[in-house]
Scaffold this active site. Structure first.
Site, PDB file in Angstrom:
ATOM      1  CG  ASN A  11      31.044  39.373  49.117  1.00 20.92           C
ATOM      2  OD1 ASN A  11      30.932  39.314  50.334  1.00 20.92           O
ATOM      3  ND2 ASN A  11      30.010  39.305  48.298  1.00 20.92           N
ATOM      4  CE  LYS A  13      29.200  35.911  47.585  1.00 25.72           C
ATOM      5  NZ  LYS A  13      28.401  35.334  46.507  1.00 25.72           N
ATOM      6  CG  HIS A  99      26.127  40.782  46.923  1.00 28.54           C
ATOM      7  ND1 HIS A  99      25.370  39.659  46.720  1.00 28.54           N
ATOM      8  CD2 HIS A  99      27.357  40.521  46.414  1.00 28.54           C
ATOM      9  CE1 HIS A  99      26.120  38.734  46.122  1.00 28.54           C
ATOM     10  NE2 HIS A  99      27.332  39.235  45.927  1.00 28.54           N
ATOM     11  CD  GLU A 101      25.049  36.163  47.615  1.00 24.71           C
ATOM     12  OE1 GLU A 101      25.655  36.532  48.628  1.00 24.71           O
ATOM     13  OE2 GLU A 101      25.589  35.509  46.696  1.00 24.71           O
ATOM     14  CD  GLU A 170      29.207  40.697  42.434  1.00 25.58           C
ATOM     15  OE1 GLU A 170      30.343  40.259  42.614  1.00 25.58           O
ATOM     16  OE2 GLU A 170      28.295  40.570  43.269  1.00 25.58           O
ATOM     17  N   GLY A 176      28.517  32.395  42.132  1.00 23.21           N
ATOM     18  CA  GLY A 176      28.580  31.133  42.855  1.00 23.21           C
ATOM     19  C   GLY A 176      28.151  29.938  42.017  1.00 23.21           C
ATOM     20  CB  SER A 214      32.037  32.121  38.522  1.00 16.84           C
ATOM     21  OG  SER A 214      30.892  31.609  39.184  1.00 16.84           O
TER      22      SER A 214
HETATM   23  P1  PGA Z   1      31.454  34.302  43.360  1.00 18.89           P
HETATM   24  O1  PGA Z   1      30.711  35.515  44.086  1.00 18.89           O
HETATM   25  O2  PGA Z   1      32.838  34.780  43.007  1.00 18.89           O
HETATM   26  O3  PGA Z   1      31.469  33.192  44.378  1.00 18.89           O
HETATM   27  O4  PGA Z   1      30.655  33.960  42.149  1.00 18.89           O
HETATM   28  C1  PGA Z   1      30.901  36.847  43.688  1.00 18.89           C
HETATM   29  C2  PGA Z   1      30.029  37.749  44.521  1.00 18.89           C
HETATM   30  O5  PGA Z   1      28.870  37.395  44.796  1.00 18.89           O
HETATM   31  O6  PGA Z   1      30.460  38.844  44.936  1.00 18.89           O
END
Ligand code: PGA
Length: 251
Positions: A11, A13, A99, A101, A170, A176, A214
């Site tokens: 992803n 982003k 997601h 976010e 997630e 992140g 992560s």
């Molecule tokens: P990350 O993000 O691996 O940077 O923690 C995962 C995601 O939000 O899909």
């Protein structure tokens, strides 16, 4: 019986440029994942505007691609939205929906996410439906209640089509942040989701359950070794070809 192959999805982003994407893809193609990561199906999800470039660059390779969101509408006066048929025209296989976010910054409700999953399926895309609890919810002991509520909207909306989705667990506190859920914490939620899916529809027990938050080259193998973890949704580490390839190889 679930697929033996893991699914590893990047992803991206809101990162990248045409130039940096070309570099990243060059690195991914050089990693020859079909040969070096034969136990993983791999896909990347760039921002919408880069789908054409990515489709062109990955055509004929072992790497699939998808979008990071999709509209519930097929077309019309919906300024700023991008529909399933548009994404599909670029050869995309997947669409991430819900997601965290988008749930938090764009106030997407459980029902809207479920409707997006349905729209993705209607247009030939496999939705990767994200669910997960915040830190406050985990600390309040609400993890299962939260993911069950998010999942229930999808179950109720999709009916028999439930078997066609991919689900990504997630935990918001692990995205992140460098804080990964421990393999045991992730497995516990995955087992819970597996049971919920199976109770809704026996065939849905085979829905792939990805873990995200992560995931890095040094923790991927342990996460992927868990009984109910069928792959990963990778954010930060998907932006470095070597790291993403190493995660795919950990499958
Ligand atoms: P990350 O993000 O691996 O940077 O923690 C995962 C995601 O939000 O899909």
């Amino acid at each position: 019986m679930r697929a033996m192959k893991k699914l590893v999805v990047g992803n991206w982003k809101m990162h990248g440029s045409r130039a940096s994407n070309a570099e990243l893809i060059k690195g991914l193609l050089a990693a020859d994942l079909a040969a070096t990561a034969p136990k993983a199906d791999v896909a990347v999800c760039p921002p919408f505007v880069f789908l054409a470039d990515v489709a062109e660059a990955l055509k004929g390779s072992a790497i699939a691609w998808g979008s990071q969101d999709v509209s519930v509408q097929a077309q019309g006066a919906y300024t700023g939205e991008v529909s399933g048929p548009m994404v599909r025209e670029f050869g995309a296989k997947y669409a991430i929906v819900g997601h965290s976010e988008r749930r938090s910054y764009h106030l997407e409700s459980d029902q809207l996410v479920a409707d997006k999953a349905k729209a993705a399926l209607a247009h030939g895309l496999t939705p990767i439906v994200c669910v997960g609890e915040t830190l406050a919810e985990r600390e309040a002991g609400q993890t299962e209640a939260v993911v069950a509520r998010q999942m229930k909207a999808v179950i109720d909306t999709l009916g028999a089509q439930l078997v066609q989705v991919v689900v990504a667990y997630e935990p918001v506190w692990a995205i992140g942040t460098g804080k990964t859920a421990s393999p045991e914490q992730a497995q516990a939620v995955h087992a819970f989701l597996r049971a919920q899916l199976k109770a809704a529809l026996p065939e849905a027990a085979k829905v792939p359950l990805l873990y995200g938050g992560s995931v890095k080259p040094d923790n991927a193998a342990e996460l992927f070794a868990q009984a109910d973890i069928d792959g990963g949704l990778i954010g930060g580490a998907a932006l470095k070809a070597a790291d993403f390839a190493a995660i795919a190889r950990a499958a």
